[in-house]
Design an enzyme around this catalytic site. Structure first.
Site, mmCIF file in Angstrom:
data_model
loop_
_atom_site.group_PDB
_atom_site.id
_atom_site.type_symbol
_atom_site.label_atom_id
_atom_site.label_comp_id
_atom_site.label_asym_id
_atom_site.label_seq_id
_atom_site.Cartn_x
_atom_site.Cartn_y
_atom_site.Cartn_z
ATOM 1 N N ASN A 152 0.765 -1.315 -0.032
ATOM 2 C CA ASN A 152 -0.067 0.084 -0.035
ATOM 3 C C ASN A 152 1.099 1.193 -0.041
ATOM 4 O OD1 ASN A 152 -2.801 1.159 0.455
ATOM 5 N ND2 ASN A 152 -1.853 1.907 2.008
ATOM 6 N N GLU A 153 0.613 2.074 -0.914
ATOM 7 C CA GLU A 153 1.348 3.543 -0.942
ATOM 8 C C GLU A 153 2.799 3.537 -0.620
ATOM 9 O OE1 GLU A 153 -0.914 6.376 1.346
ATOM 10 O OE2 GLU A 153 -2.110 6.628 -0.438
ATOM 11 N N CYS A 161 15.788 3.838 3.992
ATOM 12 C CA CYS A 161 16.386 3.207 5.320
ATOM 13 C C CYS A 161 17.830 3.261 5.249
ATOM 14 C CB CYS A 161 15.871 1.718 5.436
ATOM 15 S SG CYS A 161 16.529 1.335 6.879
ATOM 16 N N CYS A 163 19.981 1.936 7.543
ATOM 17 C CA CYS A 163 20.534 0.984 8.453
ATOM 18 C C CYS A 163 21.798 0.295 7.629
ATOM 19 C CB CYS A 163 19.499 -0.103 8.738
ATOM 20 S SG CYS A 163 18.997 -1.643 7.646
ATOM 21 N N GLU A 309 -8.096 5.398 -4.020
ATOM 22 C CA GLU A 309 -8.679 6.132 -2.798
ATOM 23 C C GLU A 309 -9.066 7.502 -3.102
ATOM 24 O OE1 GLU A 309 -5.898 5.896 0.556
ATOM 25 O OE2 GLU A 309 -5.471 3.687 0.248
ATOM 26 N N PHE A 359 -11.352 9.935 12.497
ATOM 27 C CA PHE A 359 -12.435 11.005 12.081
ATOM 28 C C PHE A 359 -12.248 11.129 10.634
ATOM 29 C CE2 PHE A 359 -11.841 12.493 16.816
ATOM 30 C CZ PHE A 359 -13.178 12.717 16.841
ATOM 31 N N HIS A 360 -11.640 10.197 9.978
ATOM 32 C CA HIS A 360 -11.556 10.125 8.470
ATOM 33 C C HIS A 360 -12.739 9.886 7.964
ATOM 34 C CE1 HIS A 360 -10.242 9.179 4.304
ATOM 35 N NE2 HIS A 360 -8.997 9.690 4.706
HETATM 36 C C1 GAL Z 1 -3.782 6.776 2.561
HETATM 37 C C2 GAL Z 1 -3.531 5.278 2.774
HETATM 38 C C3 GAL Z 1 -5.126 4.764 3.469
HETATM 39 C C4 GAL Z 1 -5.415 5.900 4.397
HETATM 40 C C5 GAL Z 1 -5.649 7.211 3.875
HETATM 41 C C6 GAL Z 1 -6.155 8.165 4.708
HETATM 42 O O1 GAL Z 1 -2.545 7.488 2.489
HETATM 43 O O2 GAL Z 1 -3.383 4.588 1.784
HETATM 44 O O3 GAL Z 1 -4.575 3.578 4.119
HETATM 45 O O4 GAL Z 1 -4.372 6.052 5.465
HETATM 46 O O5 GAL Z 1 -4.370 7.690 3.272
HETATM 47 O O6 GAL Z 1 -6.547 9.507 3.802
HETATM 48 ZN ZN ZN Z 2 17.544 -0.990 6.391
#
Ligand code: GAL
Ligand code: ZN
Length: 677
Positions: A152-153, A161, A163, A309, A359-360
């Protein structure tokens, strides 16, 4: 790929992220039933469910997911099944603390939010692969499975990273790129500040340092970091393609997102998906959404994409989170469809009661079905169900903007002539004018095919090579029109400046050379006077230009370079290239683009009042003209020929009346084949 990747859906995709793991089982049946009522035909399932799918290491629990999938399937809701790898369960950090990402300053990022993994962690990669393998095997034959949602995203929170494991991977990546430490020393310009490396082991990520870090090291780090996450994507994709070769894969992008080179990424997926959350009361944010949608359509050469989304009402992550006004969710949905989306989805289906996103906004808000949001959302679902004819139609564009992540990264490193010349600022200066003129535009990477366009715009191409210059020269010589802006053609792919005058690779193309730049203080401006008598303010920057064949069409008014060219036009073969050596305000930019695009024969599709966005999709015969009223008041538009509004019934109209935030999809009488609506 098949003509429409989402052809298993009855119409445009409609739905959202579904997180049944946050709800008791009793709620699932109601969810599935309400989804049917709302016209939902696709859900993204299990995006953050790893901790429920593998509650303890190696102990999998798919029973609950089986039951959810059956309930959805019974309502004919298809599934965009997430691989759930975006957020590892807390036990991974306990067993493998080295799997946690580390910042440039050496700070470890712990579980308790999400996305806490190092892209090079073997433990993360192995556990993720094992989960994906099991998901793929378990649901490979399921008729409801129509798409894989990988992770996801990527990079949304953790793009890199620093490390030790990542450092070793960086060295290996550099060895593949350069072959020898000598070649790396040369490319990085380490003769400077005693940076010369004796051995591979001396090379590190650009961790926090006393002052400016070697720019090529930083640039290669960005390339490496984008590649590193793409490797994680590839690990999952390879498993999915082996087990379910016919199920398309995607991951959700975030528009103009700097950390990831989406040109490289999009080539690895079957359909582009995007997430977009414009601030609904900020017009510039809504134009930014349009620009991101045009990029999404362009990433796979015009293929329809999916808005994975958006939000029905409001987000929770800005300091202030205004609501979408009545009608605005529908309007912004059609904005995405107008720009090539074959489906629109929301985060999320049911409004959460706990956690950071309570609150989304959601399709089913806290207040339930007796709410404005539910009514507007369900009505929209019903409407989209009637628009199957739009699927797989294309958005024709005569104009291309050349755009490259590597130039973006290099342009915005520290120690440039001015930190005000940023990629998005340069892009928006052009895009805003095109948007207001309702001129469709594609984005094209360096090396992309320019042959179908009348005009190519280059808001910035800081890094460029001879091959790109030659391609642009061919385009112009063949009759095309080009417009280019400052700080283009300055450096090569190593971020080494080309010796001689700027912009070395583009001097023939533009017919000029630049001896010096003069960045302005923020509160400073100059003016230019055009050859046709107009006067416009300039800001931020002046190139001091010598003509080498081009002609000045505007001169600076003040300063020691008063009377020297500010905007030039150069004829090359059958075409012309314009160069604008400063930053124009919207009025000056409009003057320039009206002139250049007029010369190129690019036309605005339909005269529309201020605040009305026009888009066009076509199947080659039938044209669908989207008319989108972003104003909070009604407008009326006289149509050049009578047309039917697909969203408004059967009548042919000559004047289109749209209420506040209203939308119409016009089919003109000539091309109307009577599709439903
Ligand atoms: C996106 C994410 C979702 C949710 C959404 C809220 O960045 O993929 O999981 O967090 O934002 O706006
Ligand atoms: Zn790393």
């Amino acid at each position: 790929m098949p003509s429409s990747i989402l052809s298993q859906l009855p119409s445009l995709a409609y739905g959202g992220d579904y997180n049944p793991e946050q709800w008791p089982e009793a709620t699932w049946r109601e969810d599935a039933e309400l989804m049917r009522q709302a016209g939902v035909n696709l859900v993204s399932l299990g995006v953050f469910a790893w901790a429920q799918l593998e509650p303890r290491p190696g102990e999998y629990d798919f029973g609950w997911l089986d039951r959810v999938i059956e309930l959805l399937h019974a309502q004919n809701v298809k599934i965009n099944l997430a691989t759930a790898t975006a957020s590892p369960p807390p036990w991974l950090a306990r067993l493998h603390p080295e799997s946690l990402p580390v910042t440039a300053a050496g700070v470890t990022l712990w579980p308790g939010s999400r996305q806490q993994y190092c892209p090079h962690s073997t433990a993360y990669r192995e556990r993720a692969a094992a989960l994906v393998e099991r998901l793929a095997e378990r649901y490979r034959e399921h008729p409801a499975l129509v798409m894989w949602h990988i992770n996801n995203e990527y990079a949304c929170h953790v793009a890199e990273c620093f490390c030790e494991t990542s450092a070793a991977a960086f060295r290996a990546w550099l060895q593949r790129r350069y072959g020898s430490v000598e070649a790396l020393n040369e490319a990085w310009g380490t003769a400077f500040w005693s940076q010369r490396y004796a051995e591979w082991a001396d090379i590190n990520p650009p961790r926090s340092a006393p002052t400016f870090i070697n720019p090529t090291q930083q640039l290669d780090w960005r390339r490496f970091s984008s590649d590193s996450l793409l490797e994680c994507f590839e690990i999952e994709r390879t498993i999915l393609k082996r087990v379910t070769p016919n199920v398309p894969v995607t991951t959700n992008f975030m528009g103009f997102f700097k950390p990831l080179d989406y040109w490289a990424w999009a080539a690895r997926e079957d359909i582009v998906a995007n997430d977009c959350y414009p601030e609904p009361r900020d017009p510039q944010s809504i134009i930014g959404a349009a620009m991101g949608y045009d990029l999404m359509r362009s990433l796979r050469g015009g293929q329809p994409w999916l808005l994975m989304e958006q939000v029905t009402s409001q987000v929770q992550w800005r300091p202030r989170n205004p609501l979408k006004r009545p009608g605005q969710m529908r309007l912004l949905t059609y904005q995405a469809v107008a720009r090539g989306a074959d489906g629109v989805m929301f985060f999320q289906w049911r409004g959460a009661l706990a956690g950071a996103e309570k609150f989304h906004g959601a399709m089913l808000p806290h207040g339930g079905t007796d709410t404005r949001v539910w009514r507007e959302m369900a009505e929209l679902g019903g409407e989209l169900a009637q628009l199957a004819a739009l699927r797989d139609t294309r958005v024709p564009a005569d104009v291309a903007i050349l755009f490259d992540w590597h130039s973006w990264w290099a342009l915005e490193l520290e120690c440039r002539p001015s930190s005000d010349i940023t990629m998005l600022r340069q892009l928006e200066a052009y895009y805003n004018v095109l948007y207001r003129r309702n001129i469709a535009v594609d984005f094209v990477p360096p090396g992309g095919d320019l042959s179908g366009y009348r005009a190519v715009l280059v808001p910035n191409m800081y890094m460029a090579d001879e091959a790109l210059a030659a391609a642009l020269e061919r385009f112009v010589t063949g009759g095309g029109t080009l417009v280019m802006s400052p700080l283009s053609g300055i450096a090569d792919a190593r971020d080494h400046i080309y010796p001689g005058s700027y912009p070395a690779p583009f001097r023939t193309l533009l017919g000029l050379k630049i001896e010096e730049f003069d960045p302005y203080p923020l509160d400073h401006s100059n003016h230019l006077r055009t050859s046709d008598g107009a006067r416009f303010a300039t800001r931020l920057w002046s190139d001091i230009i010598d003509l080498e064949g081009a002609q000045a069409i505007a001169d600076y008014e003040a300063d020691f370079y008063a009377g020297r060219p500010a905007i030039t036009r150069h004829t090359l073969g059958a075409g012309q290239s314009y160069y604008v050596g400063t930053c124009l305000e919207p009025d000056g930019m409009t003057w320039l683009l009206d002139r250049a695009l007029g010369e190129a024969g690019v036309l605005s599709p339909l005269a529309a009042p201020e605040g009305v966005e026009i888009g066009r999709r076509t199947d080659g015969v039938q044209n669908f003209i989207f008319v989108l009223n972003h104003n909070d008041h009604a407008v009326e538009i006289a149509l050049p020929t009578p047309a039917r509004d697909l969203l408004g019934g059967a009548a042919q109209v000559e004047r289109l009346a749209l209420g506040a935030f209203g939308a119409a999809i016009l089919v003109d009488a000539e091309s109307d084949s009577g599709v439903s609506g």
